[in-house]
Design a protein around this motif. Structure first.
Motif, mmCIF file in Angstrom:
data_model
loop_
_atom_site.group_PDB
_atom_site.id
_atom_site.type_symbol
_atom_site.label_atom_id
_atom_site.label_comp_id
_atom_site.label_asym_id
_atom_site.label_seq_id
_atom_site.Cartn_x
_atom_site.Cartn_y
_atom_site.Cartn_z
ATOM 1 N N CYS A 1 -34.529 81.587 -87.850
ATOM 2 C CA CYS A 1 -33.227 81.006 -87.477
ATOM 3 C C CYS A 1 -33.063 79.606 -88.049
ATOM 4 O O CYS A 1 -32.295 78.791 -87.531
ATOM 5 N N PHE B 1 -40.513 77.096 -76.876
ATOM 6 C CA PHE B 1 -39.566 78.204 -76.893
ATOM 7 C C PHE B 1 -39.035 78.498 -75.488
ATOM 8 O O PHE B 1 -39.709 78.239 -74.486
ATOM 9 N N HIS C 1 -29.021 83.828 -77.622
ATOM 10 C CA HIS C 1 -30.323 83.632 -78.231
ATOM 11 C C HIS C 1 -30.153 83.289 -79.704
ATOM 12 O O HIS C 1 -29.091 83.514 -80.293
ATOM 13 N N ASP C 2 -31.230 82.757 -80.296
ATOM 14 C CA ASP C 2 -31.215 82.401 -81.716
ATOM 15 C C ASP C 2 -31.789 83.505 -82.590
ATOM 16 O O ASP C 2 -31.378 83.675 -83.741
ATOM 17 N N VAL D 1 -36.486 77.080 -79.708
ATOM 18 C CA VAL D 1 -35.920 78.357 -80.125
ATOM 19 C C VAL D 1 -35.733 79.267 -78.915
ATOM 20 O O VAL D 1 -36.613 79.391 -78.057
ATOM 21 N N ARG D 2 -34.572 79.898 -78.854
ATOM 22 C CA ARG D 2 -34.294 80.874 -77.800
ATOM 23 C C ARG D 2 -34.609 82.259 -78.365
ATOM 24 O O ARG D 2 -33.878 82.790 -79.200
ATOM 25 N N LEU D 3 -35.720 82.826 -77.915
ATOM 26 C CA LEU D 3 -36.201 84.105 -78.430
ATOM 27 C C LEU D 3 -35.894 85.214 -77.431
ATOM 28 O O LEU D 3 -36.332 85.159 -76.270
ATOM 29 N N VAL E 1 -35.076 76.987 -88.179
ATOM 30 C CA VAL E 1 -35.587 75.857 -87.396
ATOM 31 C C VAL E 1 -37.003 75.555 -87.863
ATOM 32 O O VAL E 1 -37.809 76.465 -88.076
ATOM 33 N N THR F 1 -27.838 88.447 -84.695
ATOM 34 C CA THR F 1 -28.865 87.449 -84.985
ATOM 35 C C THR F 1 -30.006 88.111 -85.753
ATOM 36 O O THR F 1 -30.115 89.349 -85.777
ATOM 37 N N GLN G 1 -40.438 74.545 -86.787
ATOM 38 C CA GLN G 1 -41.161 74.479 -85.525
ATOM 39 C C GLN G 1 -42.043 73.242 -85.475
ATOM 40 O O GLN G 1 -42.792 72.951 -86.409
ATOM 41 N N GLN H 1 -45.316 81.252 -84.222
ATOM 42 C CA GLN H 1 -44.164 80.438 -83.809
ATOM 43 C C GLN H 1 -43.389 79.931 -85.025
ATOM 44 O O GLN H 1 -42.147 79.906 -85.022
ATOM 45 N N ALA I 1 -39.463 80.715 -85.781
ATOM 46 C CA ALA I 1 -38.528 79.606 -85.968
ATOM 47 C C ALA I 1 -37.852 79.673 -87.330
ATOM 48 O O ALA I 1 -36.660 79.367 -87.469
#
Length: 425
Positions: free
Chosen positions: A411, A124, A144-145, A98-100, A413, A173, A415, A404, A408
């Protein structure tokens, strides 16, 4: 100590990616484990000698100085770094997950959500983007996500959060801990007002008072009960902008108040009644608890003979019986403490209304939860010595993993299982 030794222990140490940090978590762990910080400092100085525009080296130097309590020098190094660059990054276990994007602001180690610890074990890619009250736009943020508002509440940060509130309108986002004005509302007096009618939570009435009014009370020109109806000695006084017990004092009478004011130069203070929360054995116990999507997770449980309990001054490492009590608190939290205070936890999560925040609290003899404060920037870490506190890392890593998963999920995802063996990453 050679770079070959330091590089595996300090992620980001050998990185040449622009803006890549060693990071707060690795440096704090290195310090708490008793390692010499001089080789790290020398490495950062050498980097700056090679490239005076190495903003990440300056930012890591700032962190080292703040860890060593050299606040003015640390803030100066941080300002120099921000003059060069506003975007910094950390990748965990190689990144690729994940792009935080985290909106943070200048300040000490308690100015922002402790993301570098909370992302321990993840994959991340964290992007730290520094904002202030004069930030004109967010056009320069990286792809970013999901984003997070990581700026903690303080008088200095009120204008920052207000500015972020405008800038994040219609953000493309998901934004964790938004809108920013919810964080801005977490002043001590407003938080206490939120729970004034709550049977399961005692949040002592906290009011702002200016220095002149306090001086009038201290000199006998104004009765405390008249200035602050419903409040009488003993009282708790602290400067408006203080954290971690700085300037916090229990005041028993007007004479003590006058001495306090002679030693403090701040213009405004918070005042609240002193609540004697000692247990039947005469000890004071304070719990730090993090809330993630409404669920509570223990961060620490400190026991002290003094009413002002901070984990450091509680000297937990010197008292095995206190550590045994903390271990039982953390390991049995879901089936004991969380059950007893389920009603309090529910109302805390609902009324504060943030995806992530933490509280300092205590249990009262009548069963209520005494709320000291709530914020998104409280120190949450896993840097305690594993030999002395073997129970801490497992509990903290459960907390980190929950954080986390929550990020996740924003978005879409799932984790993966954290790499807890790589706690430095």
């Amino acid at each position: 100590m050679t770079n070959a030794v330091l590089a595996p222990a300090l992620p980001g140490f050998a990185s040449r990616t622009p803006g890549a940090l060693i990071g707060t978590a690795a440096l704090v762990r290195w310090f708490e484990e008793g390692h010499d910080l001089a080789p790290v400092w020398d490495h950062l100085v050498a980097r700056l000698d090679t490239d005076p525009a190495d903003a990440a080296a300056l930012m890591d130097m700032s962190t080292l100085l703040l860890i060593r309590k050299a606040r003015r020098k640390g803030e100066a190094a941080q300002a120099a770094a921000l003059d060069l660059q506003r975007h910094y990054r950390r990748s965990y276990n190689g990144g690729g997950g994940v792009r935080l994007l985290a909106f943070v602001t200048a300040g000490d180690l308690m100015a922002n959500t402790p993301l570098d610890f909370l992302l321990t074990g993840s994959d991340f890619d964290l992007h730290l983007f520094y904002v202030d009250k004069d930030t004109a736009s967010l056009d320069a943020v990286p792809d970013h996500d999901v984003a997070i508002v990581a700026v903690g509440e303080s008088p200095e940060n009120q204008a920052v959060l207000l500015r972020l509130s405008d800038l994040l309108q219609d953000w493309p986002t998901p934004v964790v801990n938004g809108p920013p004005l919810r964080i801005a509302a977490m002043t001590r007096d407003r938080v206490c007002a939120l729970f004034a009618d709550t049977p399961s939570v005692l949040a002592p009435a906290t009011r702002r008072i200016d220095r002149q009014t306090l001086l009038d009370i201290a000199r006998g020109d104004l009765r405390l009960e008249r200035a602050m109806p419903g409040i009488s000695f003993p009282i708790i006084v602290r400067p408006i902008a203080s954290h971690a017990g700085e300037g916090l004092e229990k005041i028993d009478d007007t004479a003590t108040l006058l001495v306090y004011l002679l030693e403090r130069g701040e213009p405004d203070f918070f005042l609240s009644p002193f609540i004697d929360y000692r247990s039947a054995d005469g000890m004071f116990r304070k719990q730090r608890i993090a809330f993630i999507d409404g669920k509570a997770y223990p961060s620490h449980g400190a026991t002290s003979a003094h009413w002002m309990v901070h984990y450091v001054n509680a000297s937990m490492r010197h008292y095995p019986e206190r550590r045994a009590e903390e271990a039982a608190f953390m390991e049995g939290f879901d089936r004991d403490f969380a059950v007893r205070h389920a009603a309090a936890f529910t109302v805390l999560a609902e009324r504060i209304g943030l995806d992530y925040f933490a509280i300092d609290s205590a249990e009262l003899p009548d069963g209520r939860l005494l709320l000291f404060e709530a914020d998104v920037a409280m120190v949450i870490h896993d840097a305690d010595c594993a030999r002395t506190f073997p129970y801490k890392k497992p509990a903290m890593h459960r907390l980190f993993a929950a954080f986390q998963r929550a990020i996740a999920a924003r978005c879409g995802v799932e984790q993966r299982q954290p790499k807890l063996e790589s706690s430095a990453a």
